[in-house]
Write a protein that holds these residues in place. Structure first.
Motif, PDB file in Angstrom:
ATOM      1  N   LYS A  63       0.888   5.083  -8.551  1.00  0.00           N
ATOM      2  CA  LYS A  63      -0.255   5.816  -9.106  1.00  0.00           C
ATOM      3  C   LYS A  63       0.160   7.152  -9.703  1.00  0.00           C
ATOM      4  O   LYS A  63      -0.523   7.684 -10.566  1.00  0.00           O
ATOM      5  CB  LYS A  63      -1.366   5.969  -8.073  1.00  0.00           C
ATOM      6  N   VAL A  81      -7.613   9.445  -4.923  1.00  0.00           N
ATOM      7  CA  VAL A  81      -7.281   8.019  -4.860  1.00  0.00           C
ATOM      8  C   VAL A  81      -6.362   7.753  -3.671  1.00  0.00           C
ATOM      9  O   VAL A  81      -6.571   6.800  -2.904  1.00  0.00           O
ATOM     10  CB  VAL A  81      -6.628   7.542  -6.179  1.00  0.00           C
ATOM     11  N   GLY A  82      -5.345   8.580  -3.498  1.00  0.00           N
ATOM     12  CA  GLY A  82      -4.418   8.418  -2.381  1.00  0.00           C
ATOM     13  C   GLY A  82      -5.105   8.549  -1.036  1.00  0.00           C
ATOM     14  O   GLY A  82      -4.828   7.789  -0.104  1.00  0.00           O
ATOM     15  N   LEU A 126      -6.080   1.694   4.173  1.00  0.00           N
ATOM     16  CA  LEU A 126      -4.923   1.046   4.777  1.00  0.00           C
ATOM     17  C   LEU A 126      -4.884   1.297   6.286  1.00  0.00           C
ATOM     18  O   LEU A 126      -4.543   0.409   7.068  1.00  0.00           O
ATOM     19  CB  LEU A 126      -3.631   1.543   4.112  1.00  0.00           C
ATOM     20  N   GLY A 168       0.785  -1.229   0.000  1.00  0.00           N
ATOM     21  CA  GLY A 168       0.000   0.000   0.000  1.00  0.00           C
ATOM     22  C   GLY A 168       0.813   1.273   0.000  1.00  0.00           C
ATOM     23  O   GLY A 168       0.503   2.215  -0.730  1.00  0.00           O
ATOM     24  N   GLU A 210      -8.247   7.878  -0.330  1.00  0.00           N
ATOM     25  CA  GLU A 210      -8.994   6.630  -0.107  1.00  0.00           C
ATOM     26  C   GLU A 210      -8.057   5.479   0.246  1.00  0.00           C
ATOM     27  O   GLU A 210      -8.338   4.684   1.143  1.00  0.00           O
ATOM     28  CB  GLU A 210      -9.833   6.277  -1.337  1.00  0.00           C
ATOM     29  N   GLN A 211      -6.958   5.387  -0.473  1.00  0.00           N
ATOM     30  CA  GLN A 211      -5.997   4.314  -0.248  1.00  0.00           C
ATOM     31  C   GLN A 211      -5.450   4.348   1.170  1.00  0.00           C
ATOM     32  O   GLN A 211      -5.427   3.323   1.862  1.00  0.00           O
ATOM     33  CB  GLN A 211      -4.855   4.447  -1.256  1.00  0.00           C
ATOM     34  N   ALA A 241       2.119   0.725  -4.264  1.00  0.00           N
ATOM     35  CA  ALA A 241       0.941   1.325  -4.912  1.00  0.00           C
ATOM     36  C   ALA A 241       0.944   2.848  -4.860  1.00  0.00           C
ATOM     37  O   ALA A 241       0.579   3.500  -5.844  1.00  0.00           O
ATOM     38  CB  ALA A 241      -0.335   0.782  -4.273  1.00  0.00           C
ATOM     39  N   ALA A 242       1.330   3.424  -3.728  1.00  0.00           N
ATOM     40  CA  ALA A 242       1.290   4.887  -3.600  1.00  0.00           C
ATOM     41  C   ALA A 242       2.170   5.581  -4.639  1.00  0.00           C
ATOM     42  O   ALA A 242       1.686   6.460  -5.360  1.00  0.00           O
ATOM     43  CB  ALA A 242       1.670   5.306  -2.183  1.00  0.00           C
TER      44      ALA A 242
END
Length: 131
Positions: free
Chosen positions: A27, A40-41, A48, A19, A43-44, A23-24
């Motif tokens: 994106k 998006v970040g 997490l 995460g 929410e991510q 992924a961070a």
């Protein structure tokens, strides 16, 4: 089954690796706009954080139940997570919302502090998994 603390620490470390460290940054290699990336970040990192809260409680419970001698070691990543959530995330959330809304946000070292703490938490979880 004394492997439960090891499994939980490894699971949490894996969630962080995926995460926060894979992924961070990935994106930001897309063609999304900055406000879209920030949404998006946001929410991510909130998803997490919820998972980490559950894993922190489970890890502490498993350590107390099966390996109380390493409670001090397991408390380190849990404490780092708590500091991140209480001291950093509210300020980072405000900055993110302001950027999403088109505001001009002055430079800050908050993200760097977050990354350093995230790295320390990851290493702490690996230590719990190994020891």
């Amino acid at each position: 089954m004394e492997v439960l603390p090891t499994l939980l620490a490894a699971l949490w470390a894996g969630a962080l690796l995926g995460g926060s460290f894979i992924a961070a940054p990935a994106k930001f290699r897309t063609d999304l706009t900055v406000p879209e990336l920030l949404k998006v970040g946001w929410e991510q990192f909130h998803a997490l954080a919820k998972a980490q809260m559950v894993l922190a409680v489970l890890l502490l419970g498993a350590v107390l139940w099966q390996r109380p001698e390493v409670l001090w070691l397991a408390a380190i990543p849990v404490a780092i997570f708590a500091v991140q959530q209480v001291a950093l995330m509210p300020a980072l959330d405000r900055r993110t919302r302001a950027r999403i809304e088109g505001g001009n946000v002055p430079p800050s070292k908050l993200h760097l502090v977050f990354v350093v703490l995230e790295s320390a938490k990851f290493l702490g979880l690996l230590a719990v998994a190994v020891f």
